[in-house]
Scaffold this active site. Structure first.
Site, PDB file in Angstrom:
ATOM      1  N   THR A 173      74.164  79.284  47.153  1.00 49.80           N
ATOM      2  CA  THR A 173      73.124  78.472  47.778  1.00 49.80           C
ATOM      3  C   THR A 173      73.647  77.052  47.941  1.00 49.80           C
ATOM      4  OG1 THR A 173      71.470  79.799  46.630  1.00 49.80           O
ATOM      5  CG2 THR A 173      70.730  77.734  47.613  1.00 49.80           C
ATOM      6  N   LYS A 175      73.861  73.219  48.048  1.00 46.16           N
ATOM      7  CA  LYS A 175      73.190  72.108  47.378  1.00 46.16           C
ATOM      8  C   LYS A 175      73.818  70.789  47.833  1.00 46.16           C
ATOM      9  CE  LYS A 175      71.001  75.105  44.680  1.00 46.16           C
ATOM     10  NZ  LYS A 175      69.549  75.313  44.654  1.00 46.16           N
ATOM     11  N   LYS A 177      69.779  70.914  48.064  1.00 46.57           N
ATOM     12  CA  LYS A 177      69.003  71.795  48.931  1.00 46.57           C
ATOM     13  C   LYS A 177      68.371  71.042  50.094  1.00 46.57           C
ATOM     14  CE  LYS A 177      66.265  73.275  45.645  1.00 46.57           C
ATOM     15  NZ  LYS A 177      65.147  74.046  45.042  1.00 46.57           N
ATOM     16  N   LYS A 201      74.000  80.385  51.685  1.00 46.69           N
ATOM     17  CA  LYS A 201      72.552  80.577  51.804  1.00 46.69           C
ATOM     18  C   LYS A 201      71.821  79.256  52.004  1.00 46.69           C
ATOM     19  CE  LYS A 201      68.620  81.832  48.859  1.00 46.69           C
ATOM     20  NZ  LYS A 201      68.148  80.446  48.696  1.00 46.69           N
ATOM     21  N   ASP A 203      68.601  77.152  51.157  1.00 49.25           N
ATOM     22  CA  ASP A 203      67.619  77.198  50.085  1.00 49.25           C
ATOM     23  C   ASP A 203      66.254  77.499  50.673  1.00 49.25           C
ATOM     24  OD1 ASP A 203      66.766  77.061  47.400  1.00 49.25           O
ATOM     25  OD2 ASP A 203      68.208  75.464  47.015  1.00 49.25           O
ATOM     26  N   HIS A 294      63.684  85.596  50.006  1.00 47.15           N
ATOM     27  CA  HIS A 294      63.503  84.726  48.845  1.00 47.15           C
ATOM     28  C   HIS A 294      62.075  84.873  48.337  1.00 47.15           C
ATOM     29  CE1 HIS A 294      63.485  81.231  46.211  1.00 47.15           C
ATOM     30  NE2 HIS A 294      64.797  81.207  46.322  1.00 47.15           N
ATOM     31  N   ARG A 295      61.901  84.769  47.015  1.00 43.78           N
ATOM     32  CA  ARG A 295      60.584  85.000  46.415  1.00 43.78           C
ATOM     33  C   ARG A 295      59.884  83.707  45.987  1.00 43.78           C
ATOM     34  NH1 ARG A 295      61.644  87.470  40.320  1.00 43.78           N
ATOM     35  NH2 ARG A 295      63.190  85.937  39.641  1.00 43.78           N
ATOM     36  N   SER A 379      70.393  85.085  40.824  1.00 41.63           N
ATOM     37  CA  SER A 379      70.624  83.706  41.234  1.00 41.63           C
ATOM     38  C   SER A 379      69.845  82.768  40.332  1.00 41.63           C
ATOM     39  CB  SER A 379      70.188  83.515  42.693  1.00 41.63           C
ATOM     40  OG  SER A 379      70.312  82.170  43.095  1.00 41.63           O
TER      41      SER A 379
END
Length: 485
Positions: A173, A175, A177, A201, A203, A294-295, A379
């Protein structure tokens, strides 16, 4: 109204309030293969019997309301009502019970997670007779599973698209972000991908802000992907977050990603909503795009043990709605995730058939028939020293995603990616040779540092980093017995 009319209208109908358990508590009921089964953790208000509380959940999440209504006589309640068919106390808790509820399949629209949740986890969660309520698990019958398309592609198709086999996939991910320009963001992606990662990815909160509009980000990330592919000979990807304020805008971004020829897009399925997620999943299936999920917001729903909804239910719902990856916790990192519980819902994401196993929090046997599987994504707060444990816990069919564990390398992004790739390859080779990653993991990593200065530097930086907090999501045990031990 004349007395004669009043008499006719009131035949078979008695107004007023009656106990829910008289109609909705049916311990003699034998569940059907077509029923949706639910396990609720119920905490009744003082003075409310558990049978009445369980029946109230069944009623308020299906056909019931607070009073008897005359239109009940215009339909068949026995056909459509939910039934509380079992109550059991929760070990170690004074006033908590697991209430088992069966719902007839005809209560739910085909292929709609939105409709299913509107009933099962709707207004009933604000019911005054309950101090707290949590949905622990659902059994989705095969008849209902077959009304969903599920993940756009699934695990095997993704591996074939990427031409990557025999190991977990590696991600990162980007950063910070928020705050990077699109060009600098793309450069960070390129460095990670050329260093050996499979994916980078967005964010979850990177959408289209003033400092970086979505179209600019998509263009610079696509450039990074193609440049890294040309240099490494491997297929690369970046999870381009298509989440937006409207479904129309979300799909417009997905269309642009497809036109760029990139392999994967991303969606925040809880903040974006299940209707939007299912629409995007159908588009990705029809147009050859993988879909990363993504959750974000899940802990608002699943963190408290006595109220809300367990993540295993959200994981099942995602498999039905559609997604090829979903974040699932790490067990070893900075985010919530107890080992046995995490492995329980990881199996629910990947496997075709999962047996009931209360030791892992699985309340019902689940048969997914032909629905494709979802790759779990580990992650959050992980680094190279975690690689043996992650490889052993999650196996090959997973994505291991190191954000700070890549970008925090003292030599830069590309060396950080090299360190992670070397650590992963060393762990996979050691496992294939029959070594025990659980007991020999640190030794395996130290051996690999001898021929990778990038890994040696990473090991030095993160040798003292630990996240030693107790998990909130734990299995139910008898507290008195635990104290005696």
């Amino acid at each position: 109204m004349s007395p004669q009319t009043e008499t006719k209208a009131s035949v078979g109908f008695k107004a007023g309030v009656k106990d829910y358990k008289l109609t909705y508590y049916t311990p003699e009921y034998e569940t059907k293969d077509t029923d949706i089964l639910a396990a609720f953790r119920v905490t009744p208000q003082p003075g409310v019997p558990p049978e009445e509380a369980g029946a109230a959940v069944a009623a308020e999440s299906s056909t019931g309301t607070w009073t008897t209504v005359w239109t009940d006589g215009l339909t068949s309640l026995d056909r459509y009502k939910g039934r509380c068919y079992g109550i059991e106390p929760v070990p170690g808790e004074d006033n908590q019970y697991i209430a088992y509820v069966a719902y007839p399949l005809d209560l739910f629209e085909e292929g709609s997670v939105t409709n299913m949740f509107t009933s099962i986890v709707g207004n009933v969660f604000g019911f005054k007779a309950l101090r707290a309520l949590r949905l622990e698990d659902l059994r989705i019958p095969t008849a209902y599973v077959k009304t969903f398309e599920g993940p756009p592609h699934g695990i095997q198709v993704e591996r074939d698209k990427l031409n990557k086999y025999g190991r977990p996939l590696l991600g990162c991910t980007i950063k910070p972000k928020l705050g990077l320009s699109a060009k600098n963001y793309g450069r960070a992606c390129y460095e990670c991908l050329r260093g050996g990662l499979d994916f980078t990815k967005d964010d979850e909160n990177v959408n289209s802000q003033p400092f970086m509009r979505w179209r600019d980000r998509f263009l610079f990330c696509a450039e990074a992907i193609y440049k890294a592919q040309a240099e490494t000979g491997e297929i690369k990807g970046h999870y381009l977050n298509a989440t937006a304020g409207t479904c129309e805008e979300m799909l417009k971004r997905a269309v642009f990603a497809r036109e760029l020829g990139v392999p994967i897009v991303m969606h925040d399925y809880l903040t974006g909503g299940f209707t939007a997620n299912t629409s995007l999943s159908h588009y990705c299936r029809d147009n050859g795009l993988l879909l990363h999920i993504h959750r974000a917001m899940h802990a608002v729903i699943d963190r408290q043990k006595n109220h809300g909804m367990h993540f295993r239910v959200l994981a099942k719902a995602l498999r039905m709605s559609g997604g090829d990856h979903i974040h699932s916790g790490t067990v070893v990192g900075k985010l919530e995730g107890e080992r046995e519980i995490t492995l329980g819902f990881v199996d629910l994401l990947r496997d075709d058939f999962i047996e009931k196993d209360r030791s892992r929090g699985i309340y019902f046997t689940q048969d997914w028939v032909s629905l494709p599987g979802v790759l779990p994504v580990a992650s959050g707060g992980i680094h190279v020293w975690h690689m043996p444990a992650l490889t052993e816990i999650f196996g090959d069919d997973s994505v291991l995603q190191f954000g700070g564990g890549t970008l925090g390398h003292p030599w830069g992004n590309a060396p950080g990616a090299v360190a992670n790739r070397v650590a992963l390859e060393a762990c996979v080779q050691a496992r294939n040779e029959g070594r025990d990653l659980a007991t020999e993991g640190n030794e395996i990593i130290r051996e690999a540092t001898k021929w990778s200065p990038e890994l040696a530097a990473a090991c030095e930086v993160w040798k003292e980093i630990k996240f030693e907090f107790q998990a909130m999501d734990t299995l139910d045990t008898d507290k008195d017995k635990d104290k005696k031990r």
